[in-house]
Design a protein around this motif. Structure first.
Motif, PDB file in Angstrom:
ATOM      1  N   PHE A 136      -3.993   8.789  -6.690  1.00 28.10           N
ATOM      2  CA  PHE A 136      -4.540   9.046  -5.355  1.00 28.10           C
ATOM      3  C   PHE A 136      -3.609   9.935  -4.543  1.00 28.10           C
ATOM      4  O   PHE A 136      -4.038  10.927  -3.942  1.00 28.10           O
ATOM      5  CB  PHE A 136      -4.781   7.723  -4.619  1.00 28.10           C
ATOM      6  CG  PHE A 136      -5.213   7.908  -3.198  1.00 28.10           C
ATOM      7  CD1 PHE A 136      -6.524   8.249  -2.892  1.00 28.10           C
ATOM      8  CD2 PHE A 136      -4.301   7.765  -2.158  1.00 28.10           C
ATOM      9  CE1 PHE A 136      -6.921   8.440  -1.581  1.00 28.10           C
ATOM     10  CE2 PHE A 136      -4.694   7.952  -0.842  1.00 28.10           C
ATOM     11  CZ  PHE A 136      -6.010   8.286  -0.560  1.00 28.10           C
ATOM     12  N   LEU A 186     -12.501   7.838   2.260  1.00 21.85           N
ATOM     13  CA  LEU A 186     -11.387   6.994   1.858  1.00 21.85           C
ATOM     14  C   LEU A 186     -11.887   5.641   1.347  1.00 21.85           C
ATOM     15  O   LEU A 186     -11.353   5.105   0.356  1.00 21.85           O
ATOM     16  CB  LEU A 186     -10.439   6.785   3.038  1.00 21.85           C
ATOM     17  CG  LEU A 186      -9.232   5.877   2.791  1.00 21.85           C
ATOM     18  CD1 LEU A 186      -8.349   6.429   1.679  1.00 21.85           C
ATOM     19  CD2 LEU A 186      -8.420   5.701   4.071  1.00 21.85           C
ATOM     20  N   VAL A 224     -11.054   4.043  -2.287  1.00 22.88           N
ATOM     21  CA  VAL A 224     -10.408   2.730  -2.421  1.00 22.88           C
ATOM     22  C   VAL A 224     -11.298   1.769  -3.210  1.00 22.88           C
ATOM     23  O   VAL A 224     -10.820   1.002  -4.064  1.00 22.88           O
ATOM     24  CB  VAL A 224     -10.083   2.155  -1.029  1.00 22.88           C
ATOM     25  CG1 VAL A 224      -9.601   0.706  -1.144  1.00 22.88           C
ATOM     26  CG2 VAL A 224      -9.028   3.004  -0.339  1.00 22.88           C
ATOM     27  N   THR A 239     -10.367  -0.062  -6.665  1.00 23.18           N
ATOM     28  CA  THR A 239     -10.380  -1.519  -6.791  1.00 23.18           C
ATOM     29  C   THR A 239     -11.178  -1.975  -8.003  1.00 23.18           C
ATOM     30  O   THR A 239     -10.842  -2.980  -8.656  1.00 23.18           O
ATOM     31  CB  THR A 239     -10.969  -2.145  -5.510  1.00 23.18           C
ATOM     32  OG1 THR A 239     -10.229  -1.680  -4.367  1.00 23.18           O
ATOM     33  CG2 THR A 239     -10.893  -3.669  -5.561  1.00 23.18           C
ATOM     34  N   SER A 278     -10.731  11.230  -3.860  1.00 23.11           N
ATOM     35  CA  SER A 278      -9.322  11.351  -3.483  1.00 23.11           C
ATOM     36  C   SER A 278      -8.987  12.789  -3.105  1.00 23.11           C
ATOM     37  O   SER A 278      -8.300  13.049  -2.101  1.00 23.11           O
ATOM     38  CB  SER A 278      -8.423  10.893  -4.638  1.00 23.11           C
ATOM     39  OG  SER A 278      -8.636   9.531  -4.942  1.00 23.11           O
TER      40      SER A 278
END
Length: 467
Positions: free
Chosen positions: A134, A171, A175, A179, A198
């Motif tokens: 990232f 974002l 994320v 995850t 990213s």
């Protein structure tokens, strides 16, 4: 083989750290860069030996991989050697931005390969690989935008409505995909989604930032590249990458914070606000610009006992650093005390003016920083500003409505007489009027800096010859 590889890593670590130590002084910076470069050369060549250092592992693609790596090394070295020697100093910030971006891209590529090939390395290493991917992607796309802005490809900040909300959503997707990776890898679609968003986040967060903040952005991207490289070094269990990445990341982070402080702004304010929007009404600059000829300005300087020279980006654009140093030496011959005043964010990247003056051969003892030189302006006969603007604007001290209010500046306006060499009447990088230019003790010398400085030198020689 294992012992040889470890020895190479140890030698590289020592050379990087010692080289960085020598870079802390202008007198030894050149040798420090050379030592650090030798360290990187050692570890780069040793990486080819690494291919033969792991026993008991079948690698049918080894010959092809070594060939591709060799070609990449040859092309990259040749291009950098050829291009690096031809880049003018005014374009150095763009080159630094590109190199930052390439380092981030390399870290992101390592992350992508590790996540696809070795998704079962454990939660800690997997998390670090994702974080490195990232940050490397952010650095790559952000650096490309910074390069485009400095190169003039994107001349204006891009600030559509609801941009911050859009950035937050981008974002959030990045994320969320990160995850989900531990449970779903190897999954090329998920990995593609993660890297696309990213990269998008790095570009979108950089697009609204104005040109005046580009030095901070370049420094931030440099820090991000270092962190990404350090993370991927941990994933690969490569000590040299971990040490180099950590050193670069720490140095870049510290430099970013110092530069933000020099502009009296927080890093969050630079990244998440529109520069120039203060919410207060800016005081209008009154008064008239008072032009003067180079010959008349030179007459005053010839009889001055104390002169401070203030270089800015305009000096670099005119390639006039050698002429300015010639003028300084000439004034010293006439008995004047001459110094160069350097602002921390002068130019378009950290240390831009220091490198510029070093290239002209200016002795280090003549170059003085903001904190040390400001107390000397009230006792200075003449301050000569060459191509600088925002860093000498007294509105930073007096005008609470100014976008640069609170930013430490060079107190040029406190000198007895100020001359400003400028090509025209345009505004500075921040796009605001400069109250210095209409001050009673300031006169404007219009023209190309190299030509104007040449005229000043000639006039001083003629004056001395008539004595």
């Amino acid at each position: 083989m294992e012992l040889l590889l470890q020895s190479c890593d140890l030698a590289t670590a020592f050379l990087l750290i010692y080289g960085l130590r020598r870079m802390s002084s202008p007198a030894t910076a050149s040798s420090g860069i050379a030592l650090a470069g030798i360290g990187m050369l050692i570890v780069t060549l040793a990486s080819f030996l690494y291919a033969f250092g792991v026993k008991g592992e079948a690698r049918p693609h080894l010959p092809v991989n070594l060939l591709l790596a060799g070609i990449a090394l040859f092309v990259g070295t040749g291009w950098a050697w050829w291009r690096g020697g031809r880049v003018p100093l005014t374009a150095m910030p763009q080159m630094v931005a590109l190199y930052n971006g390439m380092g981030g891209a390399a870290a992101a590529a390592i992350s992508a390969i590790e996540l696809l090939v070795h998704p079962d390395v454990g939660n800690v290493r997997l998390g670090i690989a994702i974080a490195g991917g990232f940050i490397g992607s952010f650095s790559f796309s952000g650096s490309l935008i910074a390069w485009a802005k400095l190169e003039g490809k994107l001349p204006k900040p891009w600030r559509p409505r609801f941009l911050q909300i859009g950035n937050g959503l981008v974002l959030l997707v990045a994320v969320a995909s990160a995850t989900a990776m531990p449970a779903l890898l190897p999954n090329s679609q998920l990995l593609t989604l993660f890297f696309v968003f990213s990269l998008a986040f790095g570009a979108l967060i950089t697009l609204p930032i104005g040109g005046a903040d580009m030095p901070v952005v370049i420094s931030l991207c440099n820090a991000c590249t270092g962190m990404a490289v350090g993370f991927e070094g941990f994933v690969l269990n490569h000590p040299a990458l971990m040490i180099a990445g950590t050193v670069v990341g720490a140095a870049g982070s510290l430099l970013t914070l110092l530069m933000a402080r020099a502009m009296n702004r927080s890093l969050g304010n630079i990244l998440f606000s529109n520069f120039g929007e203060t919410g207060r009404e800016e005081t209008q600059v009154t008064g008239q610009l008072k032009p003067i000829s180079a010959e008349d300005a030179a007459t005053t300087m010839c009889y001055a006992r104390k002169v401070i020279l203030v270089p800015g980006y305009g000096l670099a654009a005119a390639h006039a650093q050698q002429k300015l140093y010639e003028l300084a030496k000439r004034l010293q011959e006439e008995g004047a005390d001459v110094k160069f005043a350097i602002h921390p964010v002068a130019g378009r990247m950290p240390g831009h003016m220091d490198v510029l003056l070093a290239e002209a051969g200016v002795p280090y003892e003549m170059i003085v920083g903001l904190d040390e030189i400001n107390g000397e302006f009230p006792t200075t006969d003449v301050a000569l500003v060459v191509g600088a603007n925002d860093i000498v604007n007294p509105a930073a001290r007096t005008d609470k409505g100014s976008p640069i209010y609170g930013m430490p500046i060079l107190d040029v306006d406190k000198a007895q007489q100020v001359y400003v060499i400028k090509r025209g009447q345009g505004k500075g990088y921040a796009g605001i009027e400069n109250a210095l230019f209409t001050a009673d003790n300031c006169r404007m010398v219009y023209g190309d800096a190299q030509e104007v400085l040449g005229q000043m030198l000639q006039s001083i020689k003629e004056l001395v010859g008539q004595r």
